[in-house]
Design a protein around this motif. Sequence first.
Motif, PDB file in Angstrom:
ATOM      1  N   LEU A  21       0.861  -1.177   0.000  1.00  0.00           N
ATOM      2  CA  LEU A  21       0.000   0.000   0.000  1.00  0.00           C
ATOM      3  C   LEU A  21       0.896   1.225   0.000  1.00  0.00           C
ATOM      4  O   LEU A  21       1.856   1.297   0.774  1.00  0.00           O
ATOM      5  N   ALA A  22       0.595   2.182  -0.862  1.00  0.00           N
ATOM      6  CA  ALA A  22       1.361   3.424  -0.925  1.00  0.00           C
ATOM      7  C   ALA A  22       0.393   4.601  -0.977  1.00  0.00           C
ATOM      8  O   ALA A  22      -0.645   4.529  -1.637  1.00  0.00           O
ATOM      9  N   LEU A  23       0.769   5.652  -0.284  1.00  0.00           N
ATOM     10  CA  LEU A  23      -0.061   6.859  -0.218  1.00  0.00           C
ATOM     11  C   LEU A  23       0.786   8.082  -0.508  1.00  0.00           C
ATOM     12  O   LEU A  23       1.963   8.126  -0.156  1.00  0.00           O
ATOM     13  N   LEU A  24       0.173   9.078  -1.124  1.00  0.00           N
ATOM     14  CA  LEU A  24       0.784  10.395  -1.267  1.00  0.00           C
ATOM     15  C   LEU A  24       0.004  11.328  -0.356  1.00  0.00           C
ATOM     16  O   LEU A  24      -1.222  11.436  -0.478  1.00  0.00           O
ATOM     17  N   VAL A  25       0.726  11.990   0.558  1.00  0.00           N
ATOM     18  CA  VAL A  25       0.062  12.868   1.520  1.00  0.00           C
ATOM     19  C   VAL A  25       0.873  14.144   1.718  1.00  0.00           C
ATOM     20  O   VAL A  25       2.092  14.142   1.545  1.00  0.00           O
ATOM     21  N   THR A  26       0.192  15.209   2.104  1.00  0.00           N
ATOM     22  CA  THR A  26       0.879  16.472   2.373  1.00  0.00           C
ATOM     23  C   THR A  26       0.770  16.900   3.830  1.00  0.00           C
ATOM     24  O   THR A  26       1.309  17.939   4.193  1.00  0.00           O
ATOM     25  N   SER A  27       0.085  16.099   4.652  1.00  0.00           N
ATOM     26  CA  SER A  27      -0.043  16.440   6.073  1.00  0.00           C
ATOM     27  C   SER A  27      -0.308  15.176   6.882  1.00  0.00           C
ATOM     28  O   SER A  27      -0.747  14.158   6.341  1.00  0.00           O
ATOM     29  N   ILE A  28      -0.062  15.276   8.175  1.00  0.00           N
ATOM     30  CA  ILE A  28      -0.371  14.163   9.083  1.00  0.00           C
ATOM     31  C   ILE A  28      -1.871  13.899   9.079  1.00  0.00           C
ATOM     32  O   ILE A  28      -2.305  12.745   9.072  1.00  0.00           O
ATOM     33  N   LYS A  29      -2.664  14.958   9.058  1.00  0.00           N
ATOM     34  CA  LYS A  29      -4.121  14.795   9.045  1.00  0.00           C
ATOM     35  C   LYS A  29      -4.557  13.998   7.815  1.00  0.00           C
ATOM     36  O   LYS A  29      -5.363  13.073   7.914  1.00  0.00           O
ATOM     37  N   GLU A  30      -4.014  14.341   6.666  1.00  0.00           N
ATOM     38  CA  GLU A  30      -4.349  13.610   5.439  1.00  0.00           C
ATOM     39  C   GLU A  30      -3.883  12.157   5.530  1.00  0.00           C
ATOM     40  O   GLU A  30      -4.592  11.237   5.102  1.00  0.00           O
ATOM     41  N   LEU A  31      -2.707  11.920   6.106  1.00  0.00           N
ATOM     42  CA  LEU A  31      -2.224  10.553   6.278  1.00  0.00           C
ATOM     43  C   LEU A  31      -3.182   9.755   7.150  1.00  0.00           C
ATOM     44  O   LEU A  31      -3.579   8.648   6.786  1.00  0.00           O
ATOM     45  N   GLU A  32      -3.581  10.322   8.280  1.00  0.00           N
ATOM     46  CA  GLU A  32      -4.526   9.623   9.156  1.00  0.00           C
ATOM     47  C   GLU A  32      -5.836   9.323   8.442  1.00  0.00           C
ATOM     48  O   GLU A  32      -6.365   8.208   8.540  1.00  0.00           O
ATOM     49  N   GLU A  33      -6.361  10.304   7.713  1.00  0.00           N
ATOM     50  CA  GLU A  33      -7.620  10.100   6.987  1.00  0.00           C
ATOM     51  C   GLU A  33      -7.502   8.959   5.986  1.00  0.00           C
ATOM     52  O   GLU A  33      -8.400   8.118   5.873  1.00  0.00           O
ATOM     53  N   LYS A  34      -6.399   8.909   5.264  1.00  0.00           N
ATOM     54  CA  LYS A  34      -6.220   7.856   4.261  1.00  0.00           C
ATOM     55  C   LYS A  34      -6.016   6.489   4.912  1.00  0.00           C
ATOM     56  O   LYS A  34      -6.520   5.481   4.416  1.00  0.00           O
ATOM     57  N   LEU A  35      -5.298   6.449   6.019  1.00  0.00           N
ATOM     58  CA  LEU A  35      -5.120   5.181   6.723  1.00  0.00           C
ATOM     59  C   LEU A  35      -6.464   4.653   7.217  1.00  0.00           C
ATOM     60  O   LEU A  35      -6.777   3.472   7.043  1.00  0.00           O
ATOM     61  N   TYR A  36      -7.265   5.532   7.815  1.00  0.00           N
ATOM     62  CA  TYR A  36      -8.574   5.099   8.314  1.00  0.00           C
ATOM     63  C   TYR A  36      -9.528   4.763   7.169  1.00  0.00           C
ATOM     64  O   TYR A  36     -10.372   3.876   7.300  1.00  0.00           O
ATOM     65  N   SER A  37      -9.381   5.427   6.018  1.00  0.00           N
ATOM     66  CA  SER A  37     -10.179   5.066   4.839  1.00  0.00           C
ATOM     67  C   SER A  37      -9.846   3.651   4.388  1.00  0.00           C
ATOM     68  O   SER A  37     -10.740   2.869   4.039  1.00  0.00           O
ATOM     69  N   TYR A  38      -8.565   3.316   4.393  1.00  0.00           N
ATOM     70  CA  TYR A  38      -8.152   1.961   4.014  1.00  0.00           C
ATOM     71  C   TYR A  38      -8.724   0.933   4.988  1.00  0.00           C
ATOM     72  O   TYR A  38      -9.262  -0.094   4.575  1.00  0.00           O
ATOM     73  N   ILE A  39      -8.610   1.207   6.261  1.00  0.00           N
ATOM     74  CA  ILE A  39      -9.125   0.298   7.282  1.00  0.00           C
ATOM     75  C   ILE A  39     -10.632   0.081   7.103  1.00  0.00           C
ATOM     76  O   ILE A  39     -11.139  -1.026   7.258  1.00  0.00           O
ATOM     77  N   ALA A  40     -11.348   1.160   6.717  1.00  0.00           N
ATOM     78  CA  ALA A  40     -12.799   1.084   6.518  1.00  0.00           C
ATOM     79  C   ALA A  40     -13.183   0.439   5.186  1.00  0.00           C
ATOM     80  O   ALA A  40     -14.362   0.261   4.893  1.00  0.00           O
ATOM     81  N   GLY A  41     -12.183   0.099   4.367  1.00  0.00           N
ATOM     82  CA  GLY A  41     -12.465  -0.554   3.093  1.00  0.00           C
ATOM     83  C   GLY A  41     -12.737   0.409   1.952  1.00  0.00           C
ATOM     84  O   GLY A  41     -13.140  -0.004   0.873  1.00  0.00           O
ATOM     85  N   GLU A  42     -12.489   1.697   2.157  1.00  0.00           N
ATOM     86  CA  GLU A  42     -12.685   2.707   1.100  1.00  0.00           C
ATOM     87  C   GLU A  42     -11.394   2.806   0.303  1.00  0.00           C
ATOM     88  O   GLU A  42     -10.565   3.674   0.545  1.00  0.00           O
ATOM     89  N   GLU A  43     -11.227   1.929  -0.660  1.00  0.00           N
ATOM     90  CA  GLU A  43      -9.956   1.814  -1.357  1.00  0.00           C
ATOM     91  C   GLU A  43      -9.884   2.592  -2.675  1.00  0.00           C
ATOM     92  O   GLU A  43      -8.963   2.401  -3.451  1.00  0.00           O
ATOM     93  N   ASP A  44     -10.817   3.469  -2.912  1.00  0.00           N
ATOM     94  CA  ASP A  44     -10.777   4.255  -4.151  1.00  0.00           C
ATOM     95  C   ASP A  44     -10.384   5.707  -3.879  1.00  0.00           C
ATOM     96  O   ASP A  44     -10.738   6.610  -4.609  1.00  0.00           O
ATOM     97  N   THR A  45      -9.612   5.915  -2.838  1.00  0.00           N
ATOM     98  CA  THR A  45      -9.147   7.245  -2.451  1.00  0.00           C
ATOM     99  C   THR A  45      -8.109   7.741  -3.452  1.00  0.00           C
ATOM    100  O   THR A  45      -7.327   6.971  -3.991  1.00  0.00           O
ATOM    101  N   ILE A  46      -8.060   9.047  -3.668  1.00  0.00           N
ATOM    102  CA  ILE A  46      -7.059   9.652  -4.553  1.00  0.00           C
ATOM    103  C   ILE A  46      -5.673   9.473  -3.940  1.00  0.00           C
ATOM    104  O   ILE A  46      -5.505   9.575  -2.734  1.00  0.00           O
ATOM    105  N   ASP A  47      -4.676   9.251  -4.791  1.00  0.00           N
ATOM    106  CA  ASP A  47      -3.294   9.061  -4.365  1.00  0.00           C
ATOM    107  C   ASP A  47      -3.146   7.881  -3.414  1.00  0.00           C
ATOM    108  O   ASP A  47      -2.430   7.935  -2.414  1.00  0.00           O
TER     109      ASP A  47
END
Length: 156
Positions: free
Chosen positions: A57-83
């Motif tokens: 799994l790889a993510l592009l993020v510009t802030s800790i807040k964005e990183l947390e949001e994307k990590l929790y999106s992955y955990i929730a099964g929302e795998e169509d997130t940008i970047d």
Amino acid sequence: MLKQPEIIVLSARDKIRLRDQVQRLATTIDKRKFTDADLTNISYTLLVGREHMEYRLALLVTSIKELEEKLYSYIAGEEDTIDFFQGAAHGNADILSVFGKEEELQTAIEKLLENKKYGRILDFWTKGISIDWNKLFDQMPVRPRFISLPTYPFAK
């Protein structure tokens, strides 16, 4: 001015351990109160200081807040997130066939790194292509440092 995105990578031997790894990182970020100032060190630690395994799994993020949001999106099964890039290392045969030789592929990857085409690079990485991540940090005036992050979640 937009901040340059940081690359965050996580990998594991199977999908269950990958989800565990994502959960552990999300929990650690929250518990240790990481800030945007820690983001480059987190990226460096995960890119250069860890073994890269089969499921990725790889993510592009510009802030800790964005990183947390994307990590929790992955955990929730929302795998169509940008970047948001994911795959398995055994999926690289078609990429290698396009380039013919490993050297040609590595030359192309170096060019993508120079031009900051991180999405393309992460697409390659999630399919199992090796990337010399040190090249991202070689041009920095001060090299990031390794920080303490969760270790691999071995199966019980």
